[in-house]
Design a protein around this motif. Sequence first.
Motif, mmCIF file in Angstrom:
data_model
loop_
_atom_site.group_PDB
_atom_site.id
_atom_site.type_symbol
_atom_site.label_atom_id
_atom_site.label_comp_id
_atom_site.label_asym_id
_atom_site.label_seq_id
_atom_site.Cartn_x
_atom_site.Cartn_y
_atom_site.Cartn_z
ATOM 1 N N GLY A 19 4.057 24.512 -3.419
ATOM 2 C CA GLY A 19 2.888 23.521 -3.648
ATOM 3 C C GLY A 19 2.893 22.196 -2.822
ATOM 4 N N TRP A 20 3.009 21.037 -3.210
ATOM 5 C CA TRP A 20 2.836 19.672 -2.627
ATOM 6 C C TRP A 20 4.407 19.477 -2.377
ATOM 7 N N GLN A 21 5.412 20.107 -2.632
ATOM 8 C CA GLN A 21 6.695 19.748 -2.074
ATOM 9 C C GLN A 21 6.973 19.759 -0.296
ATOM 10 N N ALA A 22 7.696 18.687 -0.447
ATOM 11 C CA ALA A 22 8.156 18.670 1.172
ATOM 12 C C ALA A 22 9.211 19.786 1.452
ATOM 13 N N MET B 32 0.815 -1.268 0.046
ATOM 14 C CA MET B 32 0.054 -0.147 -0.076
ATOM 15 C C MET B 32 0.805 1.053 0.004
ATOM 16 N N ASN B 33 0.602 2.149 -1.096
ATOM 17 C CA ASN B 33 1.356 3.285 -1.326
ATOM 18 C C ASN B 33 0.482 4.583 -0.715
ATOM 19 N N LEU B 34 0.865 5.460 0.435
ATOM 20 C CA LEU B 34 0.278 6.154 0.568
ATOM 21 C C LEU B 34 0.184 7.395 -0.446
ATOM 22 N N GLU B 35 1.196 7.578 -1.261
ATOM 23 C CA GLU B 35 1.253 8.518 -1.875
ATOM 24 C C GLU B 35 0.153 8.500 -3.326
ATOM 25 N N THR B 36 -0.044 7.352 -3.715
ATOM 26 C CA THR B 36 -0.947 7.003 -4.855
ATOM 27 C C THR B 36 -2.285 6.552 -4.239
ATOM 28 N N LEU B 37 -2.524 6.422 -2.821
ATOM 29 C CA LEU B 37 -3.932 5.850 -2.571
ATOM 30 C C LEU B 37 -4.950 6.590 -2.957
ATOM 31 N N PRO B 38 -5.071 7.715 -3.033
ATOM 32 C CA PRO B 38 -6.383 8.427 -3.554
ATOM 33 C C PRO B 38 -6.550 8.060 -5.187
ATOM 34 N N LEU B 39 -5.567 7.904 -5.691
ATOM 35 C CA LEU B 39 -5.836 7.628 -7.091
ATOM 36 C C LEU B 39 -6.063 6.052 -7.260
ATOM 37 N N GLN B 40 -5.588 5.218 -6.646
ATOM 38 C CA GLN B 40 -6.060 3.927 -6.631
ATOM 39 C C GLN B 40 -7.393 3.684 -6.326
ATOM 40 N N LEU B 41 -7.795 4.331 -5.101
ATOM 41 C CA LEU B 41 -9.143 4.477 -4.788
ATOM 42 C C LEU B 41 -10.135 4.826 -5.880
ATOM 43 N N ARG B 42 -9.949 5.959 -6.335
ATOM 44 C CA ARG B 42 -10.581 6.799 -7.519
ATOM 45 C C ARG B 42 -10.603 5.537 -8.623
ATOM 46 N N ASN B 43 -9.610 4.928 -9.103
ATOM 47 C CA ASN B 43 -9.688 4.162 -10.089
ATOM 48 C C ASN B 43 -10.669 2.707 -10.062
ATOM 49 N N GLN C 284 10.070 13.406 3.087
ATOM 50 C CA GLN C 284 9.189 13.020 1.894
ATOM 51 C C GLN C 284 8.289 12.098 1.865
ATOM 52 N N PHE C 285 8.656 11.176 3.098
ATOM 53 C CA PHE C 285 7.770 10.025 3.471
ATOM 54 C C PHE C 285 6.218 10.462 3.524
ATOM 55 N N ILE C 286 6.158 11.650 4.079
ATOM 56 C CA ILE C 286 4.811 12.061 4.268
ATOM 57 C C ILE C 286 4.048 12.566 2.862
ATOM 58 N N PRO C 287 2.744 11.892 2.627
ATOM 59 C CA PRO C 287 2.365 12.207 1.185
ATOM 60 C C PRO C 287 2.166 13.497 1.056
ATOM 61 N N SER C 288 2.413 13.680 -0.417
ATOM 62 C CA SER C 288 2.434 15.009 -0.996
ATOM 63 C C SER C 288 1.296 16.004 -0.641
ATOM 64 N N TYR C 289 -0.070 15.004 -0.785
ATOM 65 C CA TYR C 289 -1.112 16.053 -0.535
ATOM 66 C C TYR C 289 -1.185 16.412 0.948
ATOM 67 N N ASN D 142 0.166 13.767 -7.915
ATOM 68 C CA ASN D 142 -0.753 13.448 -8.972
ATOM 69 C C ASN D 142 -2.110 13.811 -8.892
ATOM 70 N N LEU D 143 -2.402 14.898 -7.916
ATOM 71 C CA LEU D 143 -3.696 14.970 -7.823
ATOM 72 C C LEU D 143 -4.143 16.318 -8.242
ATOM 73 N N ILE D 144 -4.642 16.681 -9.393
ATOM 74 C CA ILE D 144 -5.043 17.648 -9.819
ATOM 75 C C ILE D 144 -6.434 17.527 -10.675
ATOM 76 N N PRO D 145 -7.358 18.110 -10.267
ATOM 77 C CA PRO D 145 -8.626 17.945 -10.750
ATOM 78 C C PRO D 145 -8.801 18.203 -12.470
ATOM 79 N N VAL D 146 -8.329 19.505 -12.892
ATOM 80 C CA VAL D 146 -8.161 19.636 -14.389
ATOM 81 C C VAL D 146 -6.888 20.143 -14.725
#
Lengths: 400, 104, 164
Positions: A290-293, A1-12, A299-304, A128-132
């Motif tokens: 922006g989302w940069q640490a 489980m990767n926290l960084e891409t978790l929202p994307l995986q959930l959405r997909n 960096q282990f804390i997710p960007s969002y 990787n989270l940008i609506p448009v």
Amino acid sequence: MNLETLPLQLRNAIVDLFPPALQWFVHHLLTITVILTVFGLFFAFTTIAERKLLARLQNRLGPNRAGLPWFPKLKLWGITQPFADAIKAITKEDIVPAAADKVLHFLAPVLIVAFSLLGFAVLPFGRNLIPVELDAALLYFFAAGAATELAIFMAGWGSRNKYSLLAAMRALAQLISYELPLILSVVPVVMVCGTLSTKAIAAAQGGWTFGLLPHWHVFTPWGFAAFIIFLIATLAESNRSPFDLPEAESELIAGHLTEYSGFKYALFFMAEYFGLTALSGLGVTLFLGGWQAPCEFLQFIPSYLWFMIKLVGMIVFFIWVRGTLLRLRIDQLTRLSWKFLVPLALLNLGNGAFWALTPDWTGPLVLARWAISAAIVVVPFVLLGRRLTAGQAPRSYRYA
Amino acid sequence: MISPLQLFLIVSSLLFCVGLIGALARSNTILVLLGIELMLNAANLNFIAFWRYGPHPAAATGMMFVLFSIAVAAAEAAVGLALIIAVHRHRRSVRLQEANSLKG
Amino acid sequence: MIALLLIALLILGAASAAILSRNLIHSALLLVGAWAGIAAFYLWAGAEFVAFAQALVYVGAVSMVVLFAVLLTRQGATRAPVEYDSVKRAVFAFIVAGGVAGVLVGAIMGSPLQGHIASPTPAVSVKQLGLLLMGSYAPALLIVGVLLTVALLGAIVIAAEEKG
């Protein structure tokens, strides 16, 4: 489980549940729902945080009674207050003046919330989270923001009340005056990054010196100056203290909102906070990386999460300012914009151009680059500040 | 069935005519100016239509023209409305027919 | 295509209502709707940058100038009614506009325009536009800058209250 891409995986995963023809629709609907939920809750907790923090700044306790309906023993420090407020606003009587322009009176609160939400569409909330993803995202953001002025006018005109109309004109004069420094302060970032896309601007601030010092724009002379101008203009654009004279609770009858009550008033209130949050999000994206640490080892804390932490930081800063500074007069307000912020922002434009032209200065020239860039900002700041306050400072307040 | 290009052109010509009615039939100077703005917008629509469906979309000439045209329209609106306010101050009227003191 | 038709109807409806309305404020706000519709048209055609510029300039700036002008030239009455000048003028205007519309639509429907369709939406990025503006269009950009400055100063000088 990767926290960084978790929202994307959930959405997909959710999108894949639907037939292919509907996937495009579900994808966007999901994005909208998430933004509305997250920032709706963010708004609710901003209001309670603001009331609590202001109370602390003024040496009182703030709201601490609201609990849960079925557990009267549980007090929860009053953090359910915003939900109680929401129920109150919905159940209140909605009064429309008899002479009002009914259509405009109704449209104004609806449109202002819609327009103030549009800006969220182009903020990069994570790696990787940008609506448009838009090529001209910044232009879109300001075009959407400019439309809120129309809603304020509708509110003032539609109420058919001379105080509403006068206050709406004053609010518009303020918004137009500060639109200029706001946009001018953003242009150097565009020049240095060479793009209008918020995603690319956030990505351009990656990297650290020695793994500790982030390459955010706020840590450059031009970026620092632009950030300060941006902050002041943001305060004014979102009618926050010390620029809250359009609705100055303590001396006016809420300005252009005089004739609004109940849920419509709550909608205006909401739009104001959405606008503030969107502008803060833009500030975070443009100047605070922006989302940069902030450090390489974080960096282990997710960007969002980093984005949200910075956003909360900005909001707390604005609450702090509200608790500290006094309200300005309208002439002081417009003078600050036209005589001080606009010239400085224009000079800073040249500063940004200088920075964009000299990226290949190395060795001792780096110091010269920083010194020249800082001089371009500081010298006019001191000279202009001295000239504008000549004969005014120090002031003595007789009744304070 | 009409093609998108034809739809673009028809919308733009109808918009032009709406603007023309505004400029000819109304007596309020502000509305006349707005009618002229609409006609300008109709012309811009044509530029975009021919850029999109023309032979050289990559050259972006139509887009450039529209950008400059928008800038000029903004300047026109600002100066035009300033003139209307100045006339209103002198004559207490925004009726176009009453601003005739220079008429021979 | 259906979306395009809907936007087209919206633009034309808003524009006609604006021109025929007796309430100046309603006229101005309806026109803002028409301008936003035109921006949507540009967006549909793939001219992203131009669409946002249109929204920023017209919805954000020109509308504000118009509304301020309406309020500053208002004469007492809150409703700001405006009469049609005369029936003769109105009829004449409708005849002229109808004639122009007839000629234009006839010409468009009669021209062999179908040949140009196909080509996918041309992708002109903001960067390309910027390079064009700073390259071959640089003189025009300079002139527009001068024009806007002069217009701004001129508007202030004309509209400013004379002292003394």
